[in-house]
Write a protein that holds these residues in place. Structure first.
Motif, PDB file in Angstrom:
ATOM      1  N   ILE A  66       0.845  -1.194   0.000  1.00 20.74           N
ATOM      2  CA  ILE A  66       0.000   0.000   0.000  1.00 20.74           C
ATOM      3  C   ILE A  66       0.880   1.244   0.000  1.00 20.74           C
ATOM      4  N   VAL A  67       0.557   2.203  -0.874  1.00 25.46           N
ATOM      5  CA  VAL A  67       1.190   3.519  -0.850  1.00 25.46           C
ATOM      6  C   VAL A  67       0.127   4.529  -0.469  1.00 25.46           C
ATOM      7  N   THR A  68       0.356   5.267   0.619  1.00 23.56           N
ATOM      8  CA  THR A  68      -0.605   6.263   1.064  1.00 23.56           C
ATOM      9  C   THR A  68      -0.247   7.625   0.485  1.00 23.56           C
ATOM     10  N   ILE A  69      -1.286   8.415   0.173  1.00 24.92           N
ATOM     11  CA  ILE A  69      -1.102   9.677  -0.562  1.00 24.92           C
ATOM     12  C   ILE A  69      -1.999  10.741   0.055  1.00 24.92           C
ATOM     13  N   CYS A  70      -1.488  11.953   0.170  1.00 24.70           N
ATOM     14  CA  CYS A  70      -2.316  13.105   0.522  1.00 24.70           C
ATOM     15  C   CYS A  70      -1.737  14.337  -0.167  1.00 24.70           C
ATOM     16  N   ARG A  71      -2.119  15.519   0.266  1.00 22.60           N
ATOM     17  CA  ARG A  71      -1.667  16.734  -0.387  1.00 22.60           C
ATOM     18  C   ARG A  71      -0.160  16.936  -0.210  1.00 22.60           C
ATOM     19  N   SER A  72       0.336  16.849   1.031  1.00 18.21           N
ATOM     20  CA  SER A  72       1.734  17.173   1.315  1.00 18.21           C
ATOM     21  C   SER A  72       2.548  16.009   1.848  1.00 18.21           C
ATOM     22  N   GLY A  73       1.901  14.915   2.211  1.00 23.43           N
ATOM     23  CA  GLY A  73       2.589  13.785   2.817  1.00 23.43           C
ATOM     24  C   GLY A  73       2.417  13.696   4.317  1.00 23.43           C
ATOM     25  N   ALA A  74       1.721  14.659   4.931  1.00 25.00           N
ATOM     26  CA  ALA A  74       1.556  14.660   6.397  1.00 25.00           C
ATOM     27  C   ALA A  74       0.453  13.695   6.833  1.00 25.00           C
ATOM     28  N   ARG A  75      -0.757  13.876   6.262  1.00 23.68           N
ATOM     29  CA  ARG A  75      -1.852  12.973   6.643  1.00 23.68           C
ATOM     30  C   ARG A  75      -1.569  11.538   6.212  1.00 23.68           C
ATOM     31  N   SER A  76      -0.954  11.386   5.066  1.00 24.85           N
ATOM     32  CA  SER A  76      -0.660  10.033   4.588  1.00 24.85           C
ATOM     33  C   SER A  76       0.404   9.354   5.450  1.00 24.85           C
ATOM     34  N   ALA A  77       1.292  10.131   6.069  1.00 24.96           N
ATOM     35  CA  ALA A  77       2.249   9.550   7.015  1.00 24.96           C
ATOM     36  C   ALA A  77       1.510   8.974   8.212  1.00 24.96           C
ATOM     37  N   GLN A  78       0.516   9.711   8.697  1.00 22.98           N
ATOM     38  CA  GLN A  78      -0.290   9.195   9.806  1.00 22.98           C
ATOM     39  C   GLN A  78      -1.061   7.948   9.385  1.00 22.98           C
ATOM     40  N   ALA A  79      -1.481   7.916   8.135  1.00 27.77           N
ATOM     41  CA  ALA A  79      -2.191   6.732   7.636  1.00 27.77           C
ATOM     42  C   ALA A  79      -1.297   5.499   7.683  1.00 27.77           C
ATOM     43  N   THR A  80      -0.001   5.659   7.378  1.00 29.51           N
ATOM     44  CA  THR A  80       0.897   4.501   7.440  1.00 29.51           C
ATOM     45  C   THR A  80       1.015   3.989   8.868  1.00 29.51           C
ATOM     46  N   VAL A  81       1.009   4.901   9.837  1.00 31.97           N
ATOM     47  CA  VAL A  81       1.076   4.485  11.242  1.00 31.97           C
ATOM     48  C   VAL A  81      -0.154   3.663  11.609  1.00 31.97           C
ATOM     49  N   LEU A  82      -1.327   4.127  11.205  1.00 37.12           N
ATOM     50  CA  LEU A  82      -2.566   3.404  11.496  1.00 37.12           C
ATOM     51  C   LEU A  82      -2.573   2.033  10.839  1.00 37.12           C
ATOM     52  N   LEU A  83      -2.112   1.966   9.600  1.00 38.01           N
ATOM     53  CA  LEU A  83      -2.108   0.697   8.880  1.00 38.01           C
ATOM     54  C   LEU A  83      -1.135  -0.294   9.515  1.00 38.01           C
ATOM     55  N   ARG A  84       0.018   0.183   9.934  1.00 41.96           N
ATOM     56  CA  ARG A  84       0.994  -0.716  10.559  1.00 41.96           C
ATOM     57  C   ARG A  84       0.492  -1.209  11.915  1.00 41.96           C
ATOM     58  N   LYS A  85      -0.170  -0.339  12.660  1.00 46.96           N
ATOM     59  CA  LYS A  85      -0.741  -0.771  13.934  1.00 46.96           C
ATOM     60  C   LYS A  85      -1.799  -1.848  13.728  1.00 46.96           C
TER      61      LYS A  85
ATOM     62  N   GLY B  66      -1.522  -4.152  11.590  1.00 47.75           N
ATOM     63  CA  GLY B  66      -0.860  -5.374  11.158  1.00 47.75           C
ATOM     64  C   GLY B  66      -0.459  -5.415   9.705  1.00 47.75           C
ATOM     65  N   LEU B  67      -0.662  -4.325   8.955  1.00 48.20           N
ATOM     66  CA  LEU B  67      -0.260  -4.269   7.547  1.00 48.20           C
ATOM     67  C   LEU B  67       1.169  -3.722   7.477  1.00 48.20           C
ATOM     68  N   GLU B  68       2.113  -4.570   7.116  1.00 51.29           N
ATOM     69  CA  GLU B  68       3.523  -4.205   7.182  1.00 51.29           C
ATOM     70  C   GLU B  68       4.054  -3.558   5.899  1.00 51.29           C
ATOM     71  N   ARG B  69       3.536  -3.954   4.761  1.00 47.15           N
ATOM     72  CA  ARG B  69       4.086  -3.464   3.484  1.00 47.15           C
ATOM     73  C   ARG B  69       3.364  -2.168   3.104  1.00 47.15           C
ATOM     74  N   VAL B  70       3.766  -1.099   3.777  1.00 48.21           N
ATOM     75  CA  VAL B  70       3.112   0.204   3.638  1.00 48.21           C
ATOM     76  C   VAL B  70       4.187   1.275   3.505  1.00 48.21           C
ATOM     77  N   ALA B  71       3.961   2.237   2.613  1.00 42.60           N
ATOM     78  CA  ALA B  71       4.887   3.362   2.470  1.00 42.60           C
ATOM     79  C   ALA B  71       4.108   4.626   2.172  1.00 42.60           C
ATOM     80  N   ASN B  72       4.682   5.745   2.553  1.00 39.04           N
ATOM     81  CA  ASN B  72       4.098   7.061   2.321  1.00 39.04           C
ATOM     82  C   ASN B  72       4.717   7.682   1.072  1.00 39.04           C
ATOM     83  N   LEU B  73       3.892   8.318   0.230  1.00 38.08           N
ATOM     84  CA  LEU B  73       4.425   9.053  -0.917  1.00 38.08           C
ATOM     85  C   LEU B  73       5.070  10.330  -0.407  1.00 38.08           C
ATOM     86  N   ARG B  74       6.396  10.417  -0.527  1.00 37.17           N
ATOM     87  CA  ARG B  74       7.129  11.556   0.001  1.00 37.17           C
ATOM     88  C   ARG B  74       6.713  12.841  -0.713  1.00 37.17           C
ATOM     89  N   GLY B  75       6.284  13.820   0.082  1.00 39.03           N
ATOM     90  CA  GLY B  75       5.910  15.112  -0.471  1.00 39.03           C
ATOM     91  C   GLY B  75       4.499  15.182  -1.025  1.00 39.03           C
TER      92      GLY B  75
END
Length: 358
Positions: free
Chosen positions: A311-330, A332-341
């Motif tokens: 899963i690649v999470t995406i938002c306007r600047s990368g801030a909300r999508s970074a939080q989304a990766t934290v939620l997904l990993r908690k 149990g979804l390990e293969r997760v990355a944030n779209l930088r920027g």
């Protein structure tokens, strides 16, 4: 300008210190398990790691010196008296270690171990004392060629002889204390300060009766190899589905260019846009094939995602999508990355979108 960071490993209560100047950096006492964190910080600060320095052959954690050398080309430096293998430079009293126009002065401070070194910044404003001198304490002297008499002389002559205002940074602290000074330790250190004599100190240290560190049997042999594994091995937990970078904040990130190369259905990625519906269709547009799932709804709808696909999470600047990766990993979804920027950087690099306006 000097860049300075004090980093902490909670498992061993070890401090790692980063010093940077003019694009070059040193790391003092890096910890094996924290290599990714340290490299992420160096990258974010725009620094090239010149060398790693260990204050001694540690008994409670394994050094990251070898791993950092493999990843960044940094030199491995430690005491000539340590008897270690794989070092690039063996240090002795009075040596200097340069970085970006600044340098650390090497001072031999044996007593905790034969190979203990302290490192003093060129202007004597700070010193890194390893386990020779701790905050209101000192390293033990009952193993690894320890000597109470030798440690007393080392601390009094090489560390507490520095200017009173010199800040002292220890190798460990188990209470959360971070820094002290020469003046403080001269006045308040119950073992080495005040009018304590060598006989006073030796009597104190020879009756501590402490158990040996739990990791000693593992850490000491590994550190005598400068952290080089007995058998070469892959870095544990390294993502295998795309080239990712770990941020200093602990978020796995994928660059826009790397993601753009993997937009075909054959790559099997799930593109998860966590903005609000009106943003999904606004001027920035969205990535081709992206699925809209607002961050506020993500927790309740994680079950809708395919746990077998990255899963690649995406938002306007990368801030909300970074939080989304934290939620997904908690969850149990390990293969997760944030779209930088986020979409801002994606559009700035001229990459394809659906919708949106110039």
């Amino acid at each position: 300008m000097l860049i300075f960071r004090q980093l902490f490993d909670p498992t061993s209560s070890t401090y790692t210190y980063l010093l940077g100047s003019a694009g070059e950096a040193l790391l003092i006492d890096p910890v094996y398990e924290q290599e990714r964190r340290d490299l992420a910080l160096l990258r974010e600060l725009g620094l090239r790691l010149v060398a790693t320095l260990d204050t001694h052959v540690h008994a409670d954690h394994v050094t990251a010196a070898w791993r950092l050398k493999q990843r960044s080309g940094s030199a491995i430096l430690l005491s000539a008296a340590a008897g270690a293998e794989n070092a690039d430079r063996l240090l002795r009293q009075g040596d200097k270690v340069s970085f970006g126009g600044r340098y650390l002065e090497v001072r031999a401070t044996p007593g905790h171990t034969n190979g203990c070194l302290s490192y003093v910044l060129d202007d004597h404003s700070m010193a890194f004392t390893g386990d020779a001198l701790l905050i209101r304490g000192c390293g033990r002297t009952d193993f690894q060629q320890g000597s109470a008499a030798q440690l007393y002389r080392s601390v009094r002559e090489q560390i507490l002889s520095l200017p009173p205002a010199c800040l002292l940074y220890p190798g460990h602290d188990y209470r959360g204390l971070t820094v002290t000074s020469v003046a403080e330790e001269l006045r308040y250190n119950p073992r080495l300060g005040g009018d304590a004599s060598e006989a006073d100190f030796s009597g104190y240290m020879n009756h501590l009766g402490l158990p040996h560190p739990k990791q000693m049997a593992i850490a000491v042999p590994a550190n005598l190899r400068c952290g080089r594994p007995e058998q070469e091995q892959a870095v544990p937990g390294e993502p295998d589905w795309a080239p990712l970078e770990l941020s200093f904040g602990g978020i796995w990130e994928i660059s826009p260019a790397t993601l753009a190369e993997r937009l075909s259905p054959a790559a099997g990625l799930q593109l998860l846009d966590v903005r609000e519906p009106e943003e999904f269709e606004d001027a920035l547009g969205h990535l081709p094939g992206a699925r809209l799932l607002p961050l506020g709804e993500l927790g309740a709808r994680i079950v809708e995602l395919d746990a077998s696909r990255p899963i690649v999470t995406i938002c306007r600047s990368g801030a909300r999508s970074a939080q989304a990766t934290v939620l997904l990993r908690k969850a149990g979804l390990e293969r997760v990355a944030n779209l930088r920027g986020g979409m801002l950087r994606w559009r700035a690099e001229g990459l394809p979108v659906e919708g949106g306006r110039d």
